[in-house]
Enzyme design. Structure first.
Site, PDB file in Angstrom:
ATOM      1  N   ASP A 115      -7.369 -27.430-122.303  1.00 36.19           N
ATOM      2  CA  ASP A 115      -7.023 -28.510-121.935  1.00 36.19           C
ATOM      3  C   ASP A 115      -5.708 -28.983-121.579  1.00 36.19           C
ATOM      4  O   ASP A 115      -5.438 -30.279-121.196  1.00 36.19           O
ATOM      5  CB  ASP A 115      -7.882 -29.112-122.119  1.00 36.19           C
ATOM      6  CG  ASP A 115      -9.232 -29.004-122.925  1.00 36.19           C
ATOM      7  OD1 ASP A 115      -9.571 -27.748-121.889  1.00 36.19           O
ATOM      8  OD2 ASP A 115      -9.471 -29.242-124.338  1.00 36.19           O
ATOM      9  N   GLU A 173     -16.650 -28.614-114.415  1.00 37.75           N
ATOM     10  CA  GLU A 173     -16.206 -29.864-115.854  1.00 37.75           C
ATOM     11  C   GLU A 173     -14.582 -29.473-114.962  1.00 37.75           C
ATOM     12  O   GLU A 173     -14.114 -28.863-114.424  1.00 37.75           O
ATOM     13  CB  GLU A 173     -16.042 -29.235-117.320  1.00 37.75           C
ATOM     14  CG  GLU A 173     -15.771 -27.457-117.257  1.00 37.75           C
ATOM     15  CD  GLU A 173     -16.570 -27.904-119.313  1.00 37.75           C
ATOM     16  OE1 GLU A 173     -17.090 -28.762-120.193  1.00 37.75           O
ATOM     17  OE2 GLU A 173     -16.028 -26.232-119.565  1.00 37.75           O
TER      18      GLU A 173
HETATM   19  O1  FUB Z   1     -12.259 -28.310-125.493  1.00 41.57           O
HETATM   20  C1  FUB Z   1     -13.374 -29.174-124.715  1.00 41.57           C
HETATM   21  C2  FUB Z   1     -13.968 -28.968-124.169  1.00 41.57           C
HETATM   22  O2  FUB Z   1     -13.854 -28.090-123.506  1.00 41.57           O
HETATM   23  C3  FUB Z   1     -13.004 -29.910-122.422  1.00 41.57           C
HETATM   24  O3  FUB Z   1     -13.739 -30.700-122.489  1.00 41.57           O
HETATM   25  C4  FUB Z   1     -13.358 -28.966-121.667  1.00 41.57           C
HETATM   26  O4  FUB Z   1     -12.721 -28.874-120.070  1.00 41.57           O
HETATM   27  C5  FUB Z   1     -13.815 -27.513-122.352  1.00 41.57           C
HETATM   28  O5  FUB Z   1     -12.217 -26.748-122.037  1.00 41.57           O
END
Ligand code: FUB
Length: 353
Positions: A43, A253
């Site tokens: 991320d 997301e």
């Molecule tokens: O790294 C945990 C979660 O997985 C992140 O918050 C999301 O965006 C995905 O990458």
């Protein structure tokens, strides 16, 4: 003759486009190398502070997941910042800048963070679950870009869900984009308050507008929202909101915002269709019209990125599972990003085909 030859050319182009939407089978050739090998950093949110590139990411660890929650394989317990003086230069992995035990309100899962800087202070924004299992967004401050950071005693009032990304506009105003569906719990906030009964199946509204990400301007002290978070409306070419069933384009997301040539670019993960998509608009609040794909699927289920200008060129930071081949052990990478003359982004393919 031209007509007869053009048919196979079209078919070939369609097949090629189809191939580029999934990782190649077998032993793929990765186009970009992991930034570091001694830690799994995912991320990646990149910024240039005082001429150096800093990457704020999740620190993946290999621990048994709780199996009672979606996304429970991602058990991260601290943040380790990466830095480099130029793309391609040596990368420093800094010691943990913030630990779970130093965040008074957080219980588990330090997920994707971001950071900003103003007047000698660095602000680290991060999601974590509180003791009720509800994702909130916290902020921690420090006087060095890599930390250590000191967490505020409570999460940002009115914050919820995951994946904060803080954008600084030309006038100095800062906006936080956030949200994530499924394990990110955004579907539990449709009524304005947390509703634990809203589960995965409540997302199956194929003909209704999709759940949209959120944006709020930050307060002057950068520790709170200056306003109630609003929906970031994502539109199709015809000006209609993207629908819940439009899995190739709807928001999942990993929100990010950058500005190029006066245009706002909102980019995000489509989650279960595994691309980084982007949409453009004329205001930091949107609406944003879907334009295309920034990054085709990487190896690994999740995809998450940031876009930053450094040394006069644009860069896409992203992650994949090249080093582990395991969903929750990811490595940050970087690729050059090109804005075409018409404002479109040239799609990055993480594989050599
Ligand atoms: O790294 C945990 C979660 O997985 C992140 O918050 C999301 O965006 C995905 O990458």
């Amino acid at each position: 003759m031209n007509a007869r030859r053009s048919v196979p050319a079209v078919v070939a182009a369609v097949l090629l486009a189809g191939c580029m939407t999934t990782p190649p089978a077998g032993s793929p050739t990765f186009r970009h190398a992991p930034l570091v090998r001694e830690a799994f950093i995912a991320d990646p949110s990149a910024h240039v502070f005082d001429g150096r590139i800093y990457v704020y990411g999740s620190h993946d660890v290999d621990e048994p997941p709780r199996d009672d929650e979606p996304g429970s394989a991602f058990v991260m317990r601290d943040y380790r910042v990466l830095s480099m003086d130029r793309i391609g230069g040596p990368v420093t992995v800094h010691p943990p800048g913030l630990r779970l035990e130093d965040v008074p309100w957080a219980d588990r899962q330090l997920w994707a963070p971001d950071a900003t800087y103003r007047d000698g202070r660095y602000y680290l924004y991060f999601p974590a679950k509180d003791r009720d299992g509800i994702f909130r967004i916290g902020v921690a401050t420090g006087d060095r870009p890599e930390g250590p950071f000191t967490a505020q005693p409570e999460p940002i009032p009115g914050s919820y869900s995951i994946d904060p990304a803080v954008f600084v506009d030309d006038d100095g105003a800062r906006y936080m984009y956030f949200g994530g569906i499924h394990g990110g719990q955004l579907q539990r906030w449709v009524s304005g308050t947390y509703d634990a009964s809203m589960g995965e199946t409540d997302l199956q509204q194929p003909d209704a507008p999709a759940l949209m990400p959120r944006v709020a301007r930050l307060s002057d002290d950068l520790l709170a929202f200056a306003e109630t978070p609003r929906e970031v409306v994502l539109l199709d070419d015809a000006g209609a909101p993207l629908l819940g069933g439009d899995l190739d384009r709807r928001f999942f997301e990993a929100a990010w915002m950058h500005k190029h040539d006066g245009r706002y670019y909102f980019s995000y993960s489509t989650g279960d269709t595994h691309t980084i998509a982007y949409a453009t608009g004329d205001s930091p609040y949107g609406p944003f019209t879907h334009r295309g794909v920034v990054l085709t699927p990487v190896q690994g289920w999740t995809t998450h990125h940031s876009i930053v200008e450094a040394d006069g060129r644009w860069w896409l930071f992203y992650h994949d599972t090249e080093l582990s081949d395991r969903t929750h052990l990811r490595s940050a990478k970087v690729a050059e990003l090109v804005h075409e003359a018409d404002g479109r982004i040239r799609t990055v393919d993480p594989f050599v085909r």
